[in-house]
Write a protein that holds these residues in place. Structure first.
Motif, mmCIF file in Angstrom:
data_model
loop_
_atom_site.group_PDB
_atom_site.id
_atom_site.type_symbol
_atom_site.label_atom_id
_atom_site.label_comp_id
_atom_site.label_asym_id
_atom_site.label_seq_id
_atom_site.Cartn_x
_atom_site.Cartn_y
_atom_site.Cartn_z
ATOM 1 N N ASN A 1 0.840 16.628 1.249
ATOM 2 C CA ASN A 1 0.181 16.347 2.391
ATOM 3 C C ASN A 1 -0.909 15.146 2.522
ATOM 4 O O ASN A 1 -1.124 14.547 3.198
ATOM 5 N N THR A 2 -1.175 14.221 1.585
ATOM 6 C CA THR A 2 -1.313 12.697 1.237
ATOM 7 C C THR A 2 -0.244 11.718 0.794
ATOM 8 O O THR A 2 0.390 12.423 0.342
ATOM 9 N N ILE A 3 -1.563 10.656 0.606
ATOM 10 C CA ILE A 3 -0.641 9.397 0.502
ATOM 11 C C ILE A 3 -1.476 8.772 0.529
ATOM 12 O O ILE A 3 -2.324 8.392 0.837
ATOM 13 N N LYS A 4 -1.107 8.193 -1.156
ATOM 14 C CA LYS A 4 -1.835 7.313 -1.463
ATOM 15 C C LYS A 4 -2.172 6.032 -0.814
ATOM 16 O O LYS A 4 -0.863 4.666 -0.953
ATOM 17 N N PHE A 5 -3.771 5.497 -0.760
ATOM 18 C CA PHE A 5 -3.568 4.142 -0.126
ATOM 19 C C PHE A 5 -4.773 2.898 -0.493
ATOM 20 O O PHE A 5 -6.328 3.583 -0.981
ATOM 21 N N GLU A 6 -4.085 1.955 -1.239
ATOM 22 C CA GLU A 6 -4.266 0.533 -1.333
ATOM 23 C C GLU A 6 -4.709 -0.350 -0.247
ATOM 24 O O GLU A 6 -3.529 -1.251 0.248
ATOM 25 N N LEU A 7 -5.977 -1.358 -0.026
ATOM 26 C CA LEU A 7 -5.855 -2.421 0.634
ATOM 27 C C LEU A 7 -6.699 -3.249 -0.097
ATOM 28 O O LEU A 7 -7.953 -3.011 -0.211
ATOM 29 N N GLU B 1 -3.911 10.626 5.090
ATOM 30 C CA GLU B 1 -2.992 11.813 5.339
ATOM 31 C C GLU B 1 -2.366 11.027 6.316
ATOM 32 O O GLU B 1 -1.154 11.026 6.465
ATOM 33 N N TYR B 2 -2.439 10.017 6.883
ATOM 34 C CA TYR B 2 -2.042 8.978 7.669
ATOM 35 C C TYR B 2 -2.080 7.190 7.228
ATOM 36 O O TYR B 2 -3.659 6.996 7.249
ATOM 37 N N VAL B 3 -1.724 6.797 7.976
ATOM 38 C CA VAL B 3 -1.994 5.134 8.107
ATOM 39 C C VAL B 3 -1.330 4.305 8.920
ATOM 40 O O VAL B 3 -0.078 4.660 9.321
ATOM 41 N N PRO C 1 7.853 6.371 -0.290
ATOM 42 C CA PRO C 1 7.091 7.409 -0.338
ATOM 43 C C PRO C 1 5.822 8.022 -0.243
ATOM 44 O O PRO C 1 5.528 9.062 0.214
ATOM 45 N N ASP C 2 5.148 7.373 -1.550
ATOM 46 C CA ASP C 2 3.913 8.245 -1.924
ATOM 47 C C ASP C 2 2.755 7.503 -1.685
ATOM 48 O O ASP C 2 1.889 7.559 -1.976
ATOM 49 N N LYS C 3 3.224 5.664 -1.675
ATOM 50 C CA LYS C 3 1.771 5.357 -1.630
ATOM 51 C C LYS C 3 2.432 3.850 -0.582
ATOM 52 O O LYS C 3 3.603 3.549 -0.021
ATOM 53 N N VAL C 4 1.043 3.352 -0.048
ATOM 54 C CA VAL C 4 0.823 2.634 1.030
ATOM 55 C C VAL C 4 0.329 1.288 0.762
ATOM 56 O O VAL C 4 -0.973 1.288 -0.064
#
Length: 138
Positions: free
Chosen positions: A3-9, A22-24, A73-76
């Motif tokens: 239900n989640t994805i890793k997000f790095e900014l 959950e969304y970007v 698929p698992d990270k932005v």
């Protein structure tokens, strides 16, 4: 399906966001794009505007200007030239920058000066928009 994805900014100066989301949604140079967990991989150049992400059903906003986003698929991963969380944006400073940019547009002597002034105007306007959008969504 997760239900989640890793997000790095990140920017050249700091890490702005690092969390599971959950969304970007981000401003690509060819239009806004959205990413959910298990998204197909792609790479996009970023434009100027509001990036947002959802955690626990709540949206958080970040002003971004330039850079790239890499999606798997698992990270932005977003490598931005400039990134400011909505709560970090000084609206009065952005409004003054907008006024300066508008004056520079009127006084531009050539295409280069005009393009620079126009880019500064867009950044200032988008900073204010990001802050206002974040305030309205709470």
């Amino acid at each position: 399906m997760a239900n989640t994805i890793k997000f790095e900014l990140v920017t050249p100066d700091r890490s702005v966001v690092s969390e599971d989301v959950e969304y970007v949604g981000a401003p690509g140079v060819n239009g806004e794009f959205g990413v959910l967990p298990n998204h197909i991989p792609f790479l996009s150049a970023l434009g100027v505007g509001s990036l947002y992400f959802k955690t626990g059903g709540r949206r958080s906003y970040v002003f971004v200007a330039g850079g790239f986003a890499e999606i798997s698929p698992d990270k932005v991963t977003v490598l931005a030239e400039v990134a400011e969380k909505a709560e970090e944006i000084d609206v009065e400073r952005a409004r003054k920058a907008r006024e300066r940019a508008e004056k520079r547009l009127q006084q531009a002597q050539d295409r280069v000066e005009y393009a620079r002034a126009r880019a500064a105007l867009v950044r200032a306007m988008q900073r204010v928009t990001t802050r206002e959008t974040a305030s309205q969504s709470r």
